[in-house]
Scaffold this motif. Structure first.
Motif, PDB file in Angstrom:
ATOM      1  N   ARG A 256       0.827  -1.210   0.000  1.00  0.00           N
ATOM      2  CA  ARG A 256       0.000   0.000   0.000  1.00  0.00           C
ATOM      3  C   ARG A 256       0.870   1.273   0.000  1.00  0.00           C
ATOM      4  N   CYS A 257       1.971   1.232   0.750  1.00  0.00           N
ATOM      5  CA  CYS A 257       2.863   2.398   0.795  1.00  0.00           C
ATOM      6  C   CYS A 257       3.548   2.617  -0.547  1.00  0.00           C
ATOM      7  N   ALA A 258       3.888   1.531  -1.232  1.00  0.00           N
ATOM      8  CA  ALA A 258       4.489   1.668  -2.563  1.00  0.00           C
ATOM      9  C   ALA A 258       3.515   2.366  -3.508  1.00  0.00           C
ATOM     10  N   ASN A 259       2.239   1.998  -3.445  1.00  0.00           N
ATOM     11  CA  ASN A 259       1.231   2.668  -4.272  1.00  0.00           C
ATOM     12  C   ASN A 259       1.115   4.141  -3.914  1.00  0.00           C
ATOM     13  N   ALA A 260       1.148   4.441  -2.606  1.00  0.00           N
ATOM     14  CA  ALA A 260       1.019   5.832  -2.176  1.00  0.00           C
ATOM     15  C   ALA A 260       2.208   6.662  -2.643  1.00  0.00           C
ATOM     16  N   LEU A 261       3.397   6.097  -2.579  1.00  0.00           N
ATOM     17  CA  LEU A 261       4.585   6.828  -3.024  1.00  0.00           C
ATOM     18  C   LEU A 261       4.551   7.070  -4.524  1.00  0.00           C
ATOM     19  N   ALA A 262       3.890   6.177  -5.263  1.00  0.00           N
ATOM     20  CA  ALA A 262       3.737   6.381  -6.708  1.00  0.00           C
ATOM     21  C   ALA A 262       2.684   7.455  -6.997  1.00  0.00           C
ATOM     22  N   MET A 263       1.620   7.492  -6.181  1.00  0.00           N
ATOM     23  CA  MET A 263       0.545   8.459  -6.381  1.00  0.00           C
ATOM     24  C   MET A 263       0.951   9.867  -5.944  1.00  0.00           C
ATOM     25  N   ARG A 284      10.367  -3.431   7.276  1.00  0.00           N
ATOM     26  CA  ARG A 284       9.718  -3.638   5.978  1.00  0.00           C
ATOM     27  C   ARG A 284       9.446  -2.300   5.283  1.00  0.00           C
ATOM     28  N   LEU A 285       9.046  -1.295   6.073  1.00  0.00           N
ATOM     29  CA  LEU A 285       8.748   0.010   5.491  1.00  0.00           C
ATOM     30  C   LEU A 285      10.017   0.741   5.061  1.00  0.00           C
ATOM     31  N   GLU A 286      11.112   0.508   5.766  1.00  0.00           N
ATOM     32  CA  GLU A 286      12.388   1.088   5.342  1.00  0.00           C
ATOM     33  C   GLU A 286      12.772   0.567   3.957  1.00  0.00           C
ATOM     34  N   GLU A 287      12.512  -0.704   3.731  1.00  0.00           N
ATOM     35  CA  GLU A 287      12.834  -1.305   2.439  1.00  0.00           C
ATOM     36  C   GLU A 287      12.016  -0.683   1.313  1.00  0.00           C
ATOM     37  N   VAL A 288      10.695  -0.532   1.532  1.00  0.00           N
ATOM     38  CA  VAL A 288       9.854   0.007   0.470  1.00  0.00           C
ATOM     39  C   VAL A 288      10.157   1.479   0.243  1.00  0.00           C
ATOM     40  N   ALA A 289      10.496   2.223   1.287  1.00  0.00           N
ATOM     41  CA  ALA A 289      10.857   3.627   1.117  1.00  0.00           C
ATOM     42  C   ALA A 289      12.123   3.741   0.286  1.00  0.00           C
ATOM     43  N   ALA A 290      13.128   2.926   0.597  1.00  0.00           N
ATOM     44  CA  ALA A 290      14.390   2.976  -0.144  1.00  0.00           C
ATOM     45  C   ALA A 290      14.185   2.630  -1.616  1.00  0.00           C
TER      46      ALA A 290
END
Length: 345
Positions: A256-263, A284-290
């Motif tokens: 969901r965070c990956a989608n938000a960062l794309a939006m 896990r969130l550190e990984e998707v942010a990076a």
């Protein structure tokens, strides 16, 4: 600029005093931060009982205000404003905190600030870290699960929210089903450390779908069905289920965070709320942010759960903008951060 903050929205009676420069820069100093946890009162019921919570707040609030002032070596006249959680939350507890703050503000002729509890969580990171507006926020707590763009106090755009249960509720339910006690989140995280996260295959609602909404009711049901098949004396299976559950939640939050960062691209992804204290999920969130060119920032673990410092800091942020409240403010059981977003029924 010094503000006293009172938090009584659930089962923590908390009072804090925070000091910060009058400008708009992030960063403040916690002069006092006292918390009375009601876990003992509620543990035997397996969850928070609103009437018991409100009574405990009423019994403790005056003493905690005195303790905070003593710890900070200040008097009420040394404060610039009094802030309190005005909602959302268990309305009996919210009323206790609001009335205490109004009384102090009236008696000392200080500005009163009614703080949205969720805004307290949303802005906490700026108390301890150099985070500038705007930023992307994942707000995950016992009753809330949202992704928002934060542009400033009172300026939020919701990108997604849960369509049923919040992730914190799912943690608490899992703990209850496994007999791990209350509060559930820390208990599940502890047991998961020794478990095999690959043993149980659990559903990941909304995973790899468009948008930023969440759903956890199906996961909660699957955990219940799995627990019913387990040997209650099999400690290894219990640990494996906690680890599998936690991994599944991590998959959903990361997706969901990956989608938000794309939006809504942002150099900063902030995670806040009680569930943000879970160190596995932070990883896990550190990984998707990076992977998306952003950095993950989270408040210190002790400021993720409900506390008075977050209310005092939000009070400072609003006081800087002249956003004070009248003494006829009415406590609110519901109070969305983005009032223009569709209401989930």
């Amino acid at each position: 600029m010094r503000v006293l903050g009172i938090e009584t929205s659930c089962d923590e009676t908390a009072v804090a005093i925070v000091e910060a420069p009058a400008g708009s820069a992030p960063g403040g100093l916690i002069l006092a931060n006292v918390v009375y946890s009601q876990q003992t009162e509620h543990r035997r019921f397996g969850g928070v009982v609103p009437e018991i919570a409100a009574r405990a707040h009423l019994e403790r609030i005056d003493g905690l205000v005195e303790d905070a002032l003593t710890e900070a070596r200040l008097g009420l006249d040394d404060l610039d404003a009094i802030a309190a959680t005005g909602g959302p939350g268990l309305i009996g507890g919210v009323m206790v905190g609001v009335m205490a703050a109004k009384g102090l503000a009236f008696a000392r002729e200080k500005p009163f600030l009614a703080i949205n509890h969720l805004e307290g969580h949303a802005l906490t990171v700026r108390l301890t870290e150099q985070v500038e507006f705007p930023y992307l926020l994942l707000l995950v707590s016992g009753g809330h699960c949202q992704l928002l763009t934060v542009r400033g106090p009172g300026d939020f755009t919701r990108l997604g929210t849960t369509i049923d249960d919040a992730v914190g509720e799912c943690f608490d339910k899992t703990a209850k089903l496994l007999g791990l006690g209350f509060p559930g989140g820390p208990a599940v995280e502890r047991l998961a450390r020794d478990g095999d996260a690959q043993r149980f295959s659990l559903p990941r609602p909304m995973w790899r779908k468009a948008g930023c909404d969440f759903s956890f009711s199906g996961l909660k049901t699957a955990v219940r069905q799995t627990v019913e098949k387990l040997d209650p004396d099999d400690e290894r299976a219990r640990a494996d289920l906690c680890a599998s559950f936690q991994r599944t939640v991590g998959d959903v939050l990361a997706d969901r965070c990956a989608n938000a960062l794309a939006m809504a691209p942002s150099p900063t992804l902030v995670v806040a709320g009680g569930v943000a204290a879970n160190l596995y999920l932070r990883g896990r969130l550190e990984e998707v942010a990076a992977r998306n060119g952003a950095r993950l920032v989270a408040p210190p673990v002790k400021l993720c759960t409900d506390n008075g410092a977050m209310i005092a800091w939000a009070g400072i942020e609003r006081l800087r903008l002249g956003l004070t409240d009248a003494l006829d403010f009415k406590p609110r059981p519901r109070w969305p951060l983005d009032a223009s977003a569709p209401v989930r029924v």
